[in-house]
Design a protein around this motif. Structure first.
Motif, PDB file in Angstrom:
ATOM      1  N   VAL A 155      65.861  12.833  10.674  1.00 58.91           N
ATOM      2  CA  VAL A 155      67.293  12.528  10.688  1.00 58.91           C
ATOM      3  C   VAL A 155      67.847  12.498   9.271  1.00 58.91           C
ATOM      4  CG1 VAL A 155      69.004  10.764  11.229  1.00 58.91           C
ATOM      5  CG2 VAL A 155      67.197  11.286  12.875  1.00 58.91           C
ATOM      6  N   ILE A 156      67.126  11.849   8.364  1.00 55.38           N
ATOM      7  CA  ILE A 156      67.575  11.754   6.975  1.00 55.38           C
ATOM      8  C   ILE A 156      67.624  13.131   6.335  1.00 55.38           C
ATOM      9  CG2 ILE A 156      66.965  10.869   4.680  1.00 55.38           C
ATOM     10  CD1 ILE A 156      65.769   8.425   6.109  1.00 55.38           C
ATOM     11  N   ALA A 157      66.601  13.939   6.578  1.00 52.01           N
ATOM     12  CA  ALA A 157      66.562  15.286   6.004  1.00 52.01           C
ATOM     13  C   ALA A 157      67.729  16.126   6.501  1.00 52.01           C
ATOM     14  CB  ALA A 157      65.238  15.956   6.347  1.00 52.01           C
ATOM     15  N   GLU A 159      70.646  14.951   7.565  1.00 50.45           N
ATOM     16  CA  GLU A 159      71.903  14.416   7.046  1.00 50.45           C
ATOM     17  C   GLU A 159      72.098  14.717   5.570  1.00 50.45           C
ATOM     18  OE1 GLU A 159      71.751  10.286   7.941  1.00 50.45           O
ATOM     19  OE2 GLU A 159      72.383  10.549  10.037  1.00 50.45           O
ATOM     20  N   LEU A 160      71.015  14.750   4.792  1.00 49.82           N
ATOM     21  CA  LEU A 160      71.133  14.882   3.340  1.00 49.82           C
ATOM     22  C   LEU A 160      70.575  16.191   2.803  1.00 49.82           C
ATOM     23  CD1 LEU A 160      70.083  11.258   2.269  1.00 49.82           C
ATOM     24  CD2 LEU A 160      72.368  12.142   2.726  1.00 49.82           C
ATOM     25  N   GLY A 161      70.126  17.058   3.674  1.00 50.81           N
ATOM     26  CA  GLY A 161      69.500  18.287   3.205  1.00 50.81           C
ATOM     27  C   GLY A 161      70.410  19.167   2.387  1.00 50.81           C
ATOM     28  N   TRP A 162      71.741  19.082   2.631  1.00 52.25           N
ATOM     29  CA  TRP A 162      72.676  19.907   1.880  1.00 52.25           C
ATOM     30  C   TRP A 162      72.660  19.592   0.395  1.00 52.25           C
ATOM     31  CZ3 TRP A 162      76.161  17.255  -1.033  1.00 52.25           C
ATOM     32  CH2 TRP A 162      76.361  15.904  -0.710  1.00 52.25           C
ATOM     33  N   TYR A 163      72.233  18.380   0.054  1.00 56.32           N
ATOM     34  CA  TYR A 163      72.418  17.947  -1.330  1.00 56.32           C
ATOM     35  C   TYR A 163      71.541  18.715  -2.312  1.00 56.32           C
ATOM     36  CZ  TYR A 163      73.321  14.882  -5.245  1.00 56.32           C
ATOM     37  OH  TYR A 163      73.689  14.386  -6.456  1.00 56.32           O
ATOM     38  N   SER A 164      70.374  19.175  -1.877  1.00 62.22           N
ATOM     39  CA  SER A 164      69.475  19.863  -2.800  1.00 62.22           C
ATOM     40  C   SER A 164      70.055  21.176  -3.290  1.00 62.22           C
ATOM     41  CB  SER A 164      68.119  20.121  -2.129  1.00 62.22           C
ATOM     42  OG  SER A 164      68.301  20.964  -0.998  1.00 62.22           O
ATOM     43  N   ASP A 165      71.048  21.734  -2.567  1.00 61.09           N
ATOM     44  CA  ASP A 165      71.679  22.979  -2.987  1.00 61.09           C
ATOM     45  C   ASP A 165      73.020  22.741  -3.666  1.00 61.09           C
ATOM     46  OD1 ASP A 165      69.605  24.492  -1.912  1.00 61.09           O
ATOM     47  OD2 ASP A 165      70.511  24.440   0.085  1.00 61.09           O
ATOM     48  N   HIS A 166      73.346  21.493  -3.874  1.00 60.83           N
ATOM     49  CA  HIS A 166      74.645  21.174  -4.462  1.00 60.83           C
ATOM     50  C   HIS A 166      74.671  21.588  -5.932  1.00 60.83           C
ATOM     51  CE1 HIS A 166      78.163  18.790  -5.637  1.00 60.83           C
ATOM     52  NE2 HIS A 166      78.457  18.766  -4.366  1.00 60.83           N
ATOM     53  N   ASP A 167      75.831  22.073  -6.384  1.00 61.00           N
ATOM     54  CA  ASP A 167      75.951  22.558  -7.758  1.00 61.00           C
ATOM     55  C   ASP A 167      75.657  21.484  -8.792  1.00 61.00           C
ATOM     56  OD1 ASP A 167      76.636  25.022  -6.834  1.00 61.00           O
ATOM     57  OD2 ASP A 167      78.806  24.721  -7.030  1.00 61.00           O
ATOM     58  N   GLU A 168      75.876  20.220  -8.441  1.00 60.29           N
ATOM     59  CA  GLU A 168      75.721  19.150  -9.420  1.00 60.29           C
ATOM     60  C   GLU A 168      74.367  18.467  -9.334  1.00 60.29           C
ATOM     61  OE1 GLU A 168      78.922  16.473  -8.966  1.00 60.29           O
ATOM     62  OE2 GLU A 168      80.457  17.906  -9.580  1.00 60.29           O
ATOM     63  N   TYR A 169      73.452  19.041  -8.565  1.00 57.47           N
ATOM     64  CA  TYR A 169      72.147  18.383  -8.363  1.00 57.47           C
ATOM     65  C   TYR A 169      71.420  18.138  -9.678  1.00 57.47           C
ATOM     66  CZ  TYR A 169      67.375  17.699  -6.703  1.00 57.47           C
ATOM     67  OH  TYR A 169      66.119  17.201  -6.471  1.00 57.47           O
ATOM     68  N   GLU A 170      71.345  19.176 -10.534  1.00 57.74           N
ATOM     69  CA  GLU A 170      70.620  19.031 -11.792  1.00 57.74           C
ATOM     70  C   GLU A 170      71.312  18.059 -12.727  1.00 57.74           C
ATOM     71  OE1 GLU A 170      67.706  20.070 -12.787  1.00 57.74           O
ATOM     72  OE2 GLU A 170      67.318  20.955 -10.832  1.00 57.74           O
ATOM     73  N   SER A 171      72.655  18.155 -12.815  1.00 61.31           N
ATOM     74  CA  SER A 171      73.354  17.283 -13.761  1.00 61.31           C
ATOM     75  C   SER A 171      73.268  15.825 -13.332  1.00 61.31           C
ATOM     76  CB  SER A 171      74.823  17.700 -13.891  1.00 61.31           C
ATOM     77  OG  SER A 171      75.500  17.555 -12.659  1.00 61.31           O
ATOM     78  N   ASP A 172      73.119  15.577 -12.041  1.00 62.17           N
ATOM     79  CA  ASP A 172      72.980  14.198 -11.584  1.00 62.17           C
ATOM     80  C   ASP A 172      71.730  13.555 -12.155  1.00 62.17           C
ATOM     81  OD1 ASP A 172      75.290  14.223 -10.169  1.00 62.17           O
ATOM     82  OD2 ASP A 172      74.372  14.541  -8.207  1.00 62.17           O
ATOM     83  N   ILE A 173      70.635  14.326 -12.251  1.00 61.16           N
ATOM     84  CA  ILE A 173      69.411  13.777 -12.831  1.00 61.16           C
ATOM     85  C   ILE A 173      69.622  13.487 -14.308  1.00 61.16           C
ATOM     86  CG2 ILE A 173      67.001  14.245 -13.374  1.00 61.16           C
ATOM     87  CD1 ILE A 173      67.472  13.601 -10.476  1.00 61.16           C
TER      88      ILE A 173
END
Length: 203
Positions: A155-157, A159-173
């Motif tokens: 369920v979590i995967a 709901e949140l699976g889209w986030y790994s492809d988000h443009d800001e994923y790297e900058s968030d780290i």
């Protein structure tokens, strides 16, 4: 052991005595308040530092003494990686090359004493170390128990699976370290409540 005229005597949770010069103690908001608010004879006597063991207390004092003597140095440029956290002065970079649990303990001690710049440096170091880690590695790093069932994980995967492809994923780290001081406050509260699980490897 009697403190020198220009020193405060700190007593850790495990009864380790650590001396700090008053000038260096000014880097700690807690110790500054004690010196400003309490009578001279009280501030000059033993000052208990509860919930902070001797090793991390001595490391925080070492940092304060060095910074009082040398001043705050200009940060160096960096490439974020586990071995080289960036935007830290060279001395601080070397100073924070600690075992993970020791680094957590020093971070909590600095937070308890109100040494904000050291908390910031610790936070950047922690952020650099988790960059590129898998979720499982991060759980191990932070000693986080994982008790979700396979169904809950699915369920979590979803709901949140889209986030790994988000443009800001790297900058968030890259920005993650900004959130760590707030996390430290939460963990410090757990420590005061007896729930914190980390301790220094030094006894």
């Amino acid at each position: 052991m009697a403190p020198e005229d220009d020193s405060l005597m700190l007593i850790s949770q495990d009864a380790v005595v650590v001396l700090i010069r008053r000038r260096a103690a000014r880097y700690s908001q807690l110790l500054s308040d004690i010196m400003d608010d309490l009578p001279e004879e009280v501030a000059s006597s033993h000052i208990p530092i509860p919930k902070v063991k001797g090793y991390p207390l001595s490391k925080v004092v070492q940092w304060c003494e060095h910074t009082a003597r040398e001043g705050v140095k200009k940060p160096v440029s960096w490439k974020m990686s586990r071995s080289q956290p960036g935007y830290l002065p060279w001395w601080d970079l070397s100073f924070l090359e600690l075992q993970d649990d020791d680094l957590f303990a020093v971070t909590l001690a600095a937070n308890f004493l109100g040494v904000d710049l050291l908390v910031e440096y610790c936070s950047k170091t922690i952020a650099s170390q988790i960059r590129g880690m898998s979720i499982e590695d991060m759980r191990d790093y932070f000693h986080v128990d994982f008790d979700f069932t396979p169904e809950e994980q699915a369920v979590i995967a979803e709901e949140l699976g889209w986030y790994s492809d988000h443009d800001e994923y790297e900058s968030d780290i890259d920005k993650f370290y900004h959130s760590i001081p707030a996390t430290v406050d939460i963990l410090a509260e757990e420590e005061l409540n007896g729930d914190w699980m980390f301790g220094s490897t030094e006894e």
